[in-house]
Design an enzyme around this catalytic site. Structure first.
Site, PDB file in Angstrom:
ATOM      1  N   ARG A 120      24.493  16.455  28.521  1.00  0.00           N
ATOM      2  CA  ARG A 120      25.166  16.009  29.758  1.00  0.00           C
ATOM      3  C   ARG A 120      26.093  14.817  29.498  1.00  0.00           C
ATOM      4  O   ARG A 120      27.319  14.963  29.533  1.00  0.00           O
ATOM      5  CB  ARG A 120      24.114  15.697  30.847  1.00  0.00           C
ATOM      6  CG  ARG A 120      24.678  15.571  32.261  1.00  0.00           C
ATOM      7  CD  ARG A 120      25.320  14.242  32.587  1.00  0.00           C
ATOM      8  NE  ARG A 120      24.412  13.123  32.353  1.00  0.00           N
ATOM      9  CZ  ARG A 120      24.833  11.865  32.305  1.00  0.00           C
ATOM     10  NH1 ARG A 120      26.111  11.559  32.483  1.00  0.00           N
ATOM     11  NH2 ARG A 120      23.968  10.882  32.071  1.00  0.00           N
ATOM     12  N   ASP A 121      25.540  13.657  29.168  1.00  0.00           N
ATOM     13  CA  ASP A 121      26.383  12.465  28.976  1.00  0.00           C
ATOM     14  C   ASP A 121      27.335  12.716  27.798  1.00  0.00           C
ATOM     15  O   ASP A 121      28.499  12.290  27.817  1.00  0.00           O
ATOM     16  CB  ASP A 121      25.497  11.239  28.694  1.00  0.00           C
ATOM     17  CG  ASP A 121      26.113   9.923  29.162  1.00  0.00           C
ATOM     18  OD1 ASP A 121      27.344   9.841  29.249  1.00  0.00           O
ATOM     19  OD2 ASP A 121      25.355   8.978  29.425  1.00  0.00           O
ATOM     20  N   HIS A 174      18.854   3.055  29.356  1.00  0.00           N
ATOM     21  CA  HIS A 174      19.917   3.977  28.903  1.00  0.00           C
ATOM     22  C   HIS A 174      21.073   3.105  28.411  1.00  0.00           C
ATOM     23  O   HIS A 174      21.733   2.445  29.206  1.00  0.00           O
ATOM     24  CB  HIS A 174      20.289   4.816  30.129  1.00  0.00           C
ATOM     25  CG  HIS A 174      21.446   5.742  30.031  1.00  0.00           C
ATOM     26  ND1 HIS A 174      21.309   7.123  30.112  1.00  0.00           N
ATOM     27  CD2 HIS A 174      22.781   5.526  29.927  1.00  0.00           C
ATOM     28  CE1 HIS A 174      22.489   7.692  30.056  1.00  0.00           C
ATOM     29  NE2 HIS A 174      23.415   6.758  29.945  1.00  0.00           N
ATOM     30  N   ASN A 184      26.601   7.085  23.861  1.00  0.00           N
ATOM     31  CA  ASN A 184      25.251   6.531  24.025  1.00  0.00           C
ATOM     32  C   ASN A 184      24.715   6.080  22.675  1.00  0.00           C
ATOM     33  O   ASN A 184      25.160   6.539  21.627  1.00  0.00           O
ATOM     34  CB  ASN A 184      24.299   7.621  24.557  1.00  0.00           C
ATOM     35  CG  ASN A 184      24.612   8.013  25.969  1.00  0.00           C
ATOM     36  OD1 ASN A 184      25.608   8.680  26.215  1.00  0.00           O
ATOM     37  ND2 ASN A 184      23.780   7.602  26.892  1.00  0.00           N
ATOM     38  N   CYS A 210      30.798   7.888  30.389  1.00  0.00           N
ATOM     39  CA  CYS A 210      31.155   8.308  31.742  1.00  0.00           C
ATOM     40  C   CYS A 210      32.678   8.363  31.855  1.00  0.00           C
ATOM     41  O   CYS A 210      33.353   7.369  31.572  1.00  0.00           O
ATOM     42  CB  CYS A 210      30.578   7.311  32.748  1.00  0.00           C
ATOM     43  SG  CYS A 210      31.107   7.629  34.431  1.00  0.00           S
ATOM     44  N   HIS A 220      24.632   2.447  26.131  1.00  0.00           N
ATOM     45  CA  HIS A 220      25.820   2.949  25.429  1.00  0.00           C
ATOM     46  C   HIS A 220      26.133   1.953  24.309  1.00  0.00           C
ATOM     47  O   HIS A 220      25.852   0.756  24.420  1.00  0.00           O
ATOM     48  CB  HIS A 220      26.982   3.129  26.416  1.00  0.00           C
ATOM     49  CG  HIS A 220      26.805   4.357  27.268  1.00  0.00           C
ATOM     50  ND1 HIS A 220      27.384   5.563  26.966  1.00  0.00           N
ATOM     51  CD2 HIS A 220      26.065   4.572  28.384  1.00  0.00           C
ATOM     52  CE1 HIS A 220      27.029   6.470  27.870  1.00  0.00           C
ATOM     53  NE2 HIS A 220      26.217   5.892  28.750  1.00  0.00           N
TER      54      HIS A 220
HETATM   55  P1  HMG Z   1      33.826  14.222  47.125  1.00  0.00           P
HETATM   56  O1  HMG Z   1      35.137  14.864  46.890  1.00  0.00           O
HETATM   57  O2  HMG Z   1      33.784  12.885  47.763  1.00  0.00           O
HETATM   58  O3  HMG Z   1      32.843  15.209  47.878  1.00  0.00           O
HETATM   59  O4  HMG Z   1      33.076  14.166  45.726  1.00  0.00           O
HETATM   60  P2  HMG Z   1      32.807  15.708  49.340  1.00  0.00           P
HETATM   61  O5  HMG Z   1      31.390  15.552  49.789  1.00  0.00           O
HETATM   62  O6  HMG Z   1      33.908  15.093  50.156  1.00  0.00           O
HETATM   63  O7  HMG Z   1      33.149  17.252  49.121  1.00  0.00           O
HETATM   64  C1  HMG Z   1      34.387  17.685  48.594  1.00  0.00           C
HETATM   65  C2  HMG Z   1      34.193  19.057  47.970  1.00  0.00           C
HETATM   66  O8  HMG Z   1      33.322  18.955  46.836  1.00  0.00           O
HETATM   67  C3  HMG Z   1      33.544  20.075  48.907  1.00  0.00           C
HETATM   68  O9  HMG Z   1      34.039  21.359  48.540  1.00  0.00           O
HETATM   69  C4  HMG Z   1      32.099  19.990  48.520  1.00  0.00           C
HETATM   70  O10 HMG Z   1      31.384  21.157  48.825  1.00  0.00           O
HETATM   71  C5  HMG Z   1      32.191  19.793  47.041  1.00  0.00           C
HETATM   72  P3  HMG Z   1      35.261  22.032  49.358  1.00  0.00           P
HETATM   73  O11 HMG Z   1      34.778  22.073  50.771  1.00  0.00           O
HETATM   74  O12 HMG Z   1      36.447  21.125  49.154  1.00  0.00           O
HETATM   75  O13 HMG Z   1      35.390  23.365  48.675  1.00  0.00           O
HETATM   76  N1  HMG Z   1      31.015  19.152  46.471  1.00  0.00           N
HETATM   77  C6  HMG Z   1      30.374  19.593  45.378  1.00  0.00           C
HETATM   78  N2  HMG Z   1      30.595  20.637  44.562  1.00  0.00           N
HETATM   79  C7  HMG Z   1      29.757  20.815  43.549  1.00  0.00           C
HETATM   80  N3  HMG Z   1      28.693  19.990  43.292  1.00  0.00           N
HETATM   81  C8  HMG Z   1      28.447  18.947  44.087  1.00  0.00           C
HETATM   82  C9  HMG Z   1      29.303  18.720  45.172  1.00  0.00           C
HETATM   83  N4  HMG Z   1      29.340  17.787  46.134  1.00  0.00           N
HETATM   84  C10 HMG Z   1      30.378  18.061  46.917  1.00  0.00           C
HETATM   85  N5  HMG Z   1      27.384  18.160  43.838  1.00  0.00           N
HETATM   86  C11 HMG Z   1      31.186  13.986  44.281  1.00  0.00           C
HETATM   87  C12 HMG Z   1      31.801  13.559  45.590  1.00  0.00           C
HETATM   88  C13 HMG Z   1      29.966  13.123  44.039  1.00  0.00           C
HETATM   89  C14 HMG Z   1      30.775  15.438  44.371  1.00  0.00           C
HETATM   90  C15 HMG Z   1      32.235  13.815  43.151  1.00  0.00           C
HETATM   91  O14 HMG Z   1      32.765  12.524  43.193  1.00  0.00           O
HETATM   92  C16 HMG Z   1      31.681  14.076  41.777  1.00  0.00           C
HETATM   93  O15 HMG Z   1      31.276  15.170  41.436  1.00  0.00           O
HETATM   94  N6  HMG Z   1      31.682  13.072  40.896  1.00  0.00           N
HETATM   95  C17 HMG Z   1      31.286  13.261  39.495  1.00  0.00           C
HETATM   96  C18 HMG Z   1      30.409  12.175  39.080  1.00  0.00           C
HETATM   97  C19 HMG Z   1      30.040  12.328  37.614  1.00  0.00           C
HETATM   98  O16 HMG Z   1      29.691  13.386  37.154  1.00  0.00           O
HETATM   99  N7  HMG Z   1      30.124  11.203  36.854  1.00  0.00           N
HETATM  100  C20 HMG Z   1      29.683  11.206  35.487  1.00  0.00           C
HETATM  101  C21 HMG Z   1      28.208  11.176  35.404  1.00  0.00           C
HETATM  102  S1  HMG Z   1      27.497   9.584  35.790  1.00  0.00           S
HETATM  103  C22 HMG Z   1      27.392   8.798  34.235  1.00  0.00           C
HETATM  104  O17 HMG Z   1      27.889   9.298  33.243  1.00  0.00           O
HETATM  105  C23 HMG Z   1      26.589   7.527  34.140  1.00  0.00           C
HETATM  106  C24 HMG Z   1      25.192   7.754  33.540  1.00  0.00           C
HETATM  107  O18 HMG Z   1      25.260   8.308  32.233  1.00  0.00           O
HETATM  108  C25 HMG Z   1      24.442   6.417  33.475  1.00  0.00           C
HETATM  109  C26 HMG Z   1      25.241   5.320  32.787  1.00  0.00           C
HETATM  110  O19 HMG Z   1      25.581   5.463  31.592  1.00  0.00           O
HETATM  111  O20 HMG Z   1      25.483   4.332  33.474  1.00  0.00           O
HETATM  112  C27 HMG Z   1      24.343   8.677  34.408  1.00  0.00           C
HETATM  113 MG    MG Z   2      25.553   7.226  30.463  1.00  0.00          MG
END
Ligand code: HMG
Ligand code: MG
Length: 305
Positions: free
Chosen positions: A16-17, A209, A251, A242, A211
Protein backbone atom coordinates in the site's frame (compact mmCIF):
# COMPACT_ATOMS: atom_id res chain seq x y z
CA UNK A 1 14.59 -4.43 27.73
CA UNK A 2 14.14 -8.15 28.47
CA UNK A 3 15.73 -11.15 26.78
CA UNK A 4 15.40 -13.13 23.58
CA UNK A 5 11.72 -14.03 24.08
CA UNK A 6 10.80 -10.40 23.47
CA UNK A 7 8.99 -10.01 20.18
CA UNK A 8 8.56 -7.23 17.66
CA UNK A 9 5.41 -7.29 15.48
CA UNK A 10 6.00 -5.82 12.05
CA UNK A 11 3.23 -4.83 9.65
CA UNK A 12 4.69 -4.62 6.15
CA UNK A 13 2.98 -1.74 4.33
CA UNK A 14 4.91 -2.02 1.04
CA UNK A 15 1.93 -3.15 -1.05
CA UNK A 16 0.00 0.00 0.00
CA UNK A 17 2.36 2.78 1.16
CA UNK A 18 5.06 1.43 -1.18
CA UNK A 19 3.06 1.05 -4.36
CA UNK A 20 0.57 3.95 -4.01
CA UNK A 21 3.11 6.44 -5.35
CA UNK A 22 4.90 4.51 -8.11
CA UNK A 23 4.93 5.94 -11.62
CA UNK A 24 5.37 2.42 -13.10
CA UNK A 25 2.10 0.48 -13.26
CA UNK A 26 2.16 -2.74 -11.22
CA UNK A 27 -0.34 -5.47 -12.11
CA UNK A 28 -2.72 -6.96 -9.58
CA UNK A 29 -0.96 -10.31 -10.08
CA UNK A 30 2.44 -8.74 -9.30
CA UNK A 31 1.02 -7.11 -6.15
CA UNK A 32 -0.45 -10.45 -5.07
CA UNK A 33 2.96 -12.02 -5.80
CA UNK A 34 4.65 -9.51 -3.49
CA UNK A 35 2.20 -10.26 -0.68
CA UNK A 36 2.65 -14.02 -1.20
CA UNK A 37 6.46 -13.66 -0.95
CA UNK A 38 6.14 -11.52 2.18
CA UNK A 39 3.93 -14.18 3.79
CA UNK A 40 6.42 -16.89 2.76
CA UNK A 41 9.18 -14.85 4.44
CA UNK A 42 7.23 -14.99 7.70
CA UNK A 43 5.61 -11.55 7.63
CA UNK A 44 2.43 -12.06 9.68
CA UNK A 45 0.68 -8.75 8.95
CA UNK A 46 0.45 -6.79 5.70
CA UNK A 47 -1.33 -3.61 4.64
CA UNK A 48 -2.39 -4.77 1.21
CA UNK A 49 -4.08 -1.83 -0.47
CA UNK A 50 -6.38 1.15 0.01
CA UNK A 51 -10.02 1.79 -0.84
CA UNK A 52 -9.59 5.44 -1.77
CA UNK A 53 -10.72 7.46 -4.75
CA UNK A 54 -9.20 6.00 -7.94
CA UNK A 55 -9.01 9.58 -9.20
CA UNK A 56 -6.77 10.51 -6.25
CA UNK A 57 -4.66 7.32 -6.28
CA UNK A 58 -5.03 5.34 -9.52
CA UNK A 59 -2.37 2.86 -8.35
CA UNK A 60 -4.87 1.43 -5.82
CA UNK A 61 -7.85 1.16 -8.18
CA UNK A 62 -7.67 -2.67 -8.13
CA UNK A 63 -8.15 -2.84 -4.33
CA UNK A 64 -11.23 -5.11 -4.36
CA UNK A 65 -9.79 -7.62 -6.77
CA UNK A 66 -6.42 -7.73 -5.00
CA UNK A 67 -7.94 -8.16 -1.55
CA UNK A 68 -10.21 -11.00 -2.67
CA UNK A 69 -7.28 -12.79 -4.31
CA UNK A 70 -4.90 -12.37 -1.36
CA UNK A 71 -7.40 -13.39 1.32
CA UNK A 72 -8.45 -16.39 -0.75
CA UNK A 73 -4.86 -17.56 -1.18
CA UNK A 74 -3.47 -16.66 2.24
CA UNK A 75 -6.20 -17.24 4.83
CA UNK A 76 -3.77 -17.09 7.78
CA UNK A 77 -2.18 -13.77 6.87
CA UNK A 78 -3.37 -10.69 8.77
CA UNK A 79 -4.39 -8.31 5.98
CA UNK A 80 -5.46 -4.72 6.57
CA UNK A 81 -6.59 -2.12 4.06
CA UNK A 82 -6.61 1.67 4.31
CA UNK A 83 -10.05 3.32 4.09
CA UNK A 84 -10.45 7.10 4.46
CA UNK A 85 -14.23 7.23 4.91
CA UNK A 86 -17.49 5.25 5.04
CA UNK A 87 -17.53 4.81 1.27
CA UNK A 88 -14.11 3.16 1.51
CA UNK A 89 -15.36 0.93 4.32
CA UNK A 90 -18.37 -0.09 2.24
CA UNK A 91 -16.10 -1.04 -0.68
CA UNK A 92 -13.72 -2.88 1.65
CA UNK A 93 -16.58 -4.83 3.22
CA UNK A 94 -17.90 -5.76 -0.21
CA UNK A 95 -14.46 -7.30 -0.82
CA UNK A 96 -14.67 -9.15 2.55
CA UNK A 97 -12.02 -7.08 4.35
CA UNK A 98 -11.26 -8.27 7.87
CA UNK A 99 -9.20 -5.28 9.04
CA UNK A 100 -9.23 -1.61 8.07
CA UNK A 101 -7.10 1.44 8.86
CA UNK A 102 -8.37 5.03 8.90
CA UNK A 103 -6.00 7.93 8.25
CA UNK A 104 -6.33 11.06 10.36
CA UNK A 105 -3.68 13.76 10.06
CA UNK A 106 -2.85 15.98 13.03
CA UNK A 107 -3.10 19.25 11.06
CA UNK A 108 -5.83 21.07 9.17
CA UNK A 109 -3.83 21.44 5.94
CA UNK A 110 -2.56 17.86 5.75
CA UNK A 111 -6.12 16.52 6.11
CA UNK A 112 -7.32 18.85 3.36
CA UNK A 113 -4.55 17.83 0.99
CA UNK A 114 -4.84 14.13 1.75
CA UNK A 115 -8.56 13.46 2.21
CA UNK A 116 -10.24 16.77 1.33
CA UNK A 117 -11.59 17.43 4.83
CA UNK A 118 -10.63 19.79 7.64
CA UNK A 119 -9.32 18.44 10.93
CA UNK A 120 -12.68 18.41 12.75
CA UNK A 121 -14.44 16.62 9.90
CA UNK A 122 -11.55 14.17 9.55
CA UNK A 123 -11.83 13.31 13.25
CA UNK A 124 -15.58 12.73 12.92
CA UNK A 125 -15.31 10.69 9.75
CA UNK A 126 -12.49 8.59 11.24
CA UNK A 127 -14.57 7.96 14.39
CA UNK A 128 -17.66 7.00 12.36
CA UNK A 129 -15.63 4.71 10.14
CA UNK A 130 -13.96 2.99 13.12
CA UNK A 131 -17.32 2.53 14.86
CA UNK A 132 -19.03 1.16 11.75
CA UNK A 133 -16.11 -1.21 11.10
CA UNK A 134 -16.15 -2.49 14.69
CA UNK A 135 -19.93 -2.95 14.54
CA UNK A 136 -19.39 -5.08 11.42
CA UNK A 137 -16.86 -7.21 13.31
CA UNK A 138 -13.72 -5.88 11.61
CA UNK A 139 -10.37 -5.26 13.29
CA UNK A 140 -9.26 -1.65 13.12
CA UNK A 141 -6.21 0.58 13.09
CA UNK A 142 -6.12 4.38 13.13
CA UNK A 143 -3.18 6.33 11.78
CA UNK A 144 -2.35 9.66 13.35
CA UNK A 145 -0.30 11.11 10.48
CA UNK A 146 2.09 14.09 10.61
CA UNK A 147 2.54 13.28 14.30
CA UNK A 148 5.91 15.09 14.35
CA UNK A 149 6.17 17.70 11.57
CA UNK A 150 3.67 18.65 8.86
CA UNK A 151 5.00 19.64 5.42
CA UNK A 152 2.54 22.57 5.39
CA UNK A 153 2.31 23.68 9.03
CA UNK A 154 5.69 22.72 10.49
CA UNK A 155 6.10 21.39 14.05
CA UNK A 156 2.92 19.75 15.36
CA UNK A 157 2.03 20.33 19.04
CA UNK A 158 2.46 17.19 21.13
CA UNK A 159 -0.72 17.76 23.14
CA UNK A 160 -2.74 17.69 19.91
CA UNK A 161 -1.19 14.39 18.86
CA UNK A 162 -1.87 12.86 22.30
CA UNK A 163 -5.46 14.06 22.22
CA UNK A 164 -6.10 12.71 18.68
CA UNK A 165 -4.50 9.37 19.57
CA UNK A 166 -6.76 9.21 22.63
CA UNK A 167 -9.86 10.01 20.56
CA UNK A 168 -9.03 7.26 18.09
CA UNK A 169 -8.61 4.79 20.92
CA UNK A 170 -11.89 5.83 22.52
CA UNK A 171 -13.60 5.45 19.13
CA UNK A 172 -12.51 1.82 19.25
CA UNK A 173 -9.29 1.67 17.24
CA UNK A 174 -7.67 -1.70 17.95
CA UNK A 175 -4.32 -0.11 17.16
CA UNK A 176 -3.32 3.54 17.07
CA UNK A 177 -0.45 4.10 14.62
CA UNK A 178 1.70 7.18 15.23
CA UNK A 179 3.09 8.17 11.83
CA UNK A 180 6.05 10.33 10.86
CA UNK A 181 4.69 11.01 7.38
CA UNK A 182 7.63 12.99 6.03
CA UNK A 183 10.41 11.39 8.07
CA UNK A 184 11.12 14.48 10.16
CA UNK A 185 11.42 12.84 13.59
CA UNK A 186 14.60 12.22 15.55
CA UNK A 187 15.09 9.62 18.31
CA UNK A 188 14.80 12.07 21.22
CA UNK A 189 11.51 13.39 19.86
CA UNK A 190 10.23 9.85 19.29
CA UNK A 191 10.99 8.88 22.88
CA UNK A 192 9.30 11.99 24.27
CA UNK A 193 6.20 11.71 22.07
CA UNK A 194 5.66 7.99 22.49
CA UNK A 195 6.12 8.15 26.26
CA UNK A 196 3.43 10.83 26.38
CA UNK A 197 1.10 8.90 24.05
CA UNK A 198 1.56 5.76 26.18
CA UNK A 199 -0.35 7.63 28.91
CA UNK A 200 -3.37 7.71 26.54
CA UNK A 201 -3.03 4.47 24.55
CA UNK A 202 -2.05 1.12 26.11
CA UNK A 203 1.24 -0.37 24.92
CA UNK A 204 -0.42 -3.39 23.24
CA UNK A 205 -2.51 -1.01 21.12
CA UNK A 206 0.21 1.41 20.09
CA UNK A 207 2.19 1.16 16.84
CA UNK A 208 4.63 3.48 15.09
CA UNK A 209 5.17 4.14 11.37
CA UNK A 210 8.37 5.85 10.25
CA UNK A 211 9.50 7.20 6.91
CA UNK A 212 13.25 7.26 6.31
CA UNK A 213 13.71 10.61 4.55
CA UNK A 214 16.70 11.76 6.60
CA UNK A 215 18.38 8.43 7.32
CA UNK A 216 16.99 8.28 10.87
CA UNK A 217 14.26 5.68 10.29
CA UNK A 218 16.00 2.82 12.08
CA UNK A 219 17.21 5.08 14.89
CA UNK A 220 13.64 6.33 15.32
CA UNK A 221 12.30 2.78 15.32
CA UNK A 222 14.83 1.88 18.01
CA UNK A 223 13.73 4.88 20.10
CA UNK A 224 10.14 3.64 19.79
CA UNK A 225 11.21 0.17 20.93
CA UNK A 226 13.03 1.66 23.91
CA UNK A 227 9.91 3.64 24.78
CA UNK A 228 8.08 0.29 24.95
CA UNK A 229 6.44 0.07 21.52
CA UNK A 230 6.45 -3.45 20.04
CA UNK A 231 4.38 -2.84 16.88
CA UNK A 232 6.10 -1.17 13.98
CA UNK A 233 5.18 -0.60 10.35
CA UNK A 234 7.88 -1.01 7.74
CA UNK A 235 8.14 -1.54 4.01
CA UNK A 236 10.13 -4.20 2.16
CA UNK A 237 12.88 -2.51 0.19
CA UNK A 238 12.08 0.83 1.86
CA UNK A 239 9.41 1.68 -0.71
CA UNK A 240 6.81 4.22 0.28
CA UNK A 241 5.52 7.75 0.65
CA UNK A 242 2.28 9.67 0.68
CA UNK A 243 1.62 11.33 -2.70
CA UNK A 244 0.00 14.32 -0.95
CA UNK A 245 2.86 15.07 1.48
CA UNK A 246 5.65 16.92 -0.34
CA UNK A 247 9.08 15.53 0.53
CA UNK A 248 7.85 12.20 1.86
CA UNK A 249 10.38 9.45 1.15
CA UNK A 250 10.06 5.70 1.61
CA UNK A 251 9.16 3.93 4.83
CA UNK A 252 11.82 2.51 7.07
CA UNK A 253 12.84 -0.73 5.35
CA UNK A 254 11.53 -4.01 6.77
CA UNK A 255 14.95 -5.61 6.21
CA UNK A 256 16.66 -2.91 8.29
CA UNK A 257 14.19 -3.42 11.15
CA UNK A 258 14.46 -7.21 11.05
CA UNK A 259 18.25 -7.04 11.06
CA UNK A 260 18.31 -4.48 13.89
CA UNK A 261 15.74 -6.37 15.97
CA UNK A 262 17.31 -9.77 15.63
CA UNK A 263 20.83 -8.51 16.39
CA UNK A 264 19.31 -6.91 19.50
CA UNK A 265 17.48 -9.96 20.89
CA UNK A 266 14.01 -9.18 19.55
CA UNK A 267 12.34 -11.91 17.47
CA UNK A 268 10.36 -10.86 14.38
CA UNK A 269 9.56 -14.25 12.80
CA UNK A 270 10.74 -12.82 9.46
CA UNK A 271 13.40 -14.57 7.39
CA UNK A 272 15.81 -12.14 5.73
CA UNK A 273 16.49 -14.33 2.69
CA UNK A 274 12.76 -14.67 2.12
CA UNK A 275 12.44 -10.91 2.40
CA UNK A 276 15.18 -10.47 -0.22
CA UNK A 277 13.11 -12.60 -2.61
CA UNK A 278 10.16 -10.24 -2.09
CA UNK A 279 12.40 -7.22 -2.74
CA UNK A 280 13.85 -8.85 -5.91
CA UNK A 281 10.29 -9.34 -7.13
CA UNK A 282 9.33 -5.66 -6.70
CA UNK A 283 12.62 -4.46 -8.16
CA UNK A 284 11.97 -6.49 -11.28
CA UNK A 285 8.46 -5.01 -11.59
CA UNK A 286 9.54 -1.41 -11.00
CA UNK A 287 12.78 -1.69 -12.98
CA UNK A 288 14.95 0.09 -10.44
CA UNK A 289 17.07 -0.87 -7.43
CA UNK A 290 15.37 -0.84 -4.01
CA UNK A 291 16.44 -1.54 -0.51
CA UNK A 292 17.08 -0.10 2.90
CA UNK A 293 20.46 0.78 4.30
CA UNK A 294 21.38 -2.86 4.96
CA UNK A 295 20.52 -4.19 1.49
CA UNK A 296 24.05 -4.35 0.03
CA UNK A 297 25.36 -6.26 3.05
CA UNK A 298 22.32 -8.57 3.12
CA UNK A 299 22.82 -9.46 -0.54
CA UNK A 300 26.54 -10.13 -0.11
CA UNK A 301 25.89 -12.60 2.71
CA UNK A 302 23.05 -14.30 0.85
CA UNK A 303 23.62 -17.99 0.10
CA UNK A 304 24.00 -18.78 -3.64
CA UNK A 305 20.62 -19.73 -5.13
P1 HMG B 1 -13.66 13.72 -2.21
O1 HMG B 1 -13.55 14.05 -3.65
O2 HMG B 1 -13.67 14.83 -1.22
O3 HMG B 1 -14.88 12.75 -1.95
O4 HMG B 1 -12.48 12.72 -1.87
P2 HMG B 1 -16.41 12.99 -1.96
O5 HMG B 1 -16.93 12.37 -0.71
O6 HMG B 1 -16.73 14.43 -2.26
O7 HMG B 1 -16.82 12.12 -3.23
C1 HMG B 1 -16.37 12.42 -4.54
C2 HMG B 1 -16.42 11.14 -5.37
O8 HMG B 1 -15.47 10.19 -4.86
C3 HMG B 1 -17.77 10.44 -5.34
O9 HMG B 1 -17.92 9.77 -6.59
C4 HMG B 1 -17.58 9.41 -4.27
O10 HMG B 1 -18.44 8.32 -4.41
C5 HMG B 1 -16.16 9.00 -4.49
P3 HMG B 1 -18.78 10.45 -7.79
O11 HMG B 1 -20.12 10.68 -7.19
O12 HMG B 1 -18.05 11.72 -8.15
O13 HMG B 1 -18.71 9.38 -8.85
N1 HMG B 1 -15.53 8.44 -3.30
C6 HMG B 1 -14.83 7.30 -3.30
N2 HMG B 1 -14.51 6.43 -4.27
C7 HMG B 1 -13.79 5.37 -3.94
N3 HMG B 1 -13.35 5.12 -2.66
C8 HMG B 1 -13.65 5.96 -1.67
C9 HMG B 1 -14.41 7.10 -1.98
N4 HMG B 1 -14.87 8.12 -1.24
C10 HMG B 1 -15.55 8.92 -2.05
N5 HMG B 1 -13.23 5.70 -0.42
C11 HMG B 1 -11.36 11.04 -0.59
C12 HMG B 1 -12.27 12.24 -0.55
C13 HMG B 1 -10.94 10.72 0.83
C14 HMG B 1 -12.11 9.86 -1.18
C15 HMG B 1 -10.14 11.37 -1.49
O14 HMG B 1 -9.56 12.57 -1.07
C16 HMG B 1 -9.09 10.29 -1.49
O15 HMG B 1 -9.30 9.18 -1.93
N6 HMG B 1 -7.87 10.59 -1.02
C17 HMG B 1 -6.75 9.64 -1.10
C18 HMG B 1 -6.03 9.62 0.17
C19 HMG B 1 -4.83 8.70 0.08
O16 HMG B 1 -4.92 7.60 -0.40
N7 HMG B 1 -3.67 9.18 0.58
C20 HMG B 1 -2.50 8.34 0.66
C21 HMG B 1 -2.61 7.38 1.78
S1 HMG B 1 -2.38 8.12 3.39
C22 HMG B 1 -0.66 7.94 3.68
O17 HMG B 1 0.08 7.53 2.80
C23 HMG B 1 -0.15 8.22 5.06
C24 HMG B 1 0.11 6.93 5.87
O18 HMG B 1 1.06 6.08 5.22
C25 HMG B 1 0.64 7.30 7.26
C26 HMG B 1 1.82 8.25 7.22
O19 HMG B 1 2.88 7.89 6.65
O20 HMG B 1 1.66 9.32 7.78
C27 HMG B 1 -1.17 6.13 6.09
MG1 MG C 1 3.14 6.27 5.35
Amino acid sequence: MSGSMDRLFITDVSPRDGLQNQPTPVSTEAKAGLIRLLAQAGVASVEATSFVSPKAVPQMADAGQLLAQVQGELPDLRVSVLVPNLKGLERARAASAREIAVVLSATETMNRRNINMGLDEAVQVSEQTLQAAAAAGLRTRAYVAVAFDCPFEGAVPLDRVVSLAHRMRVAGAGEVVIADTIGAAAPGMVRERLQAILQAVPQQQLAAHFHDTRGLGAANAWAAIEAGVRRLDASAGGLGGCPFAPGAAGNVATEDLVLMAERSGLATGIDLDGLLRAIDHVEARLGRPLGGRSIAWLRRRRPAA
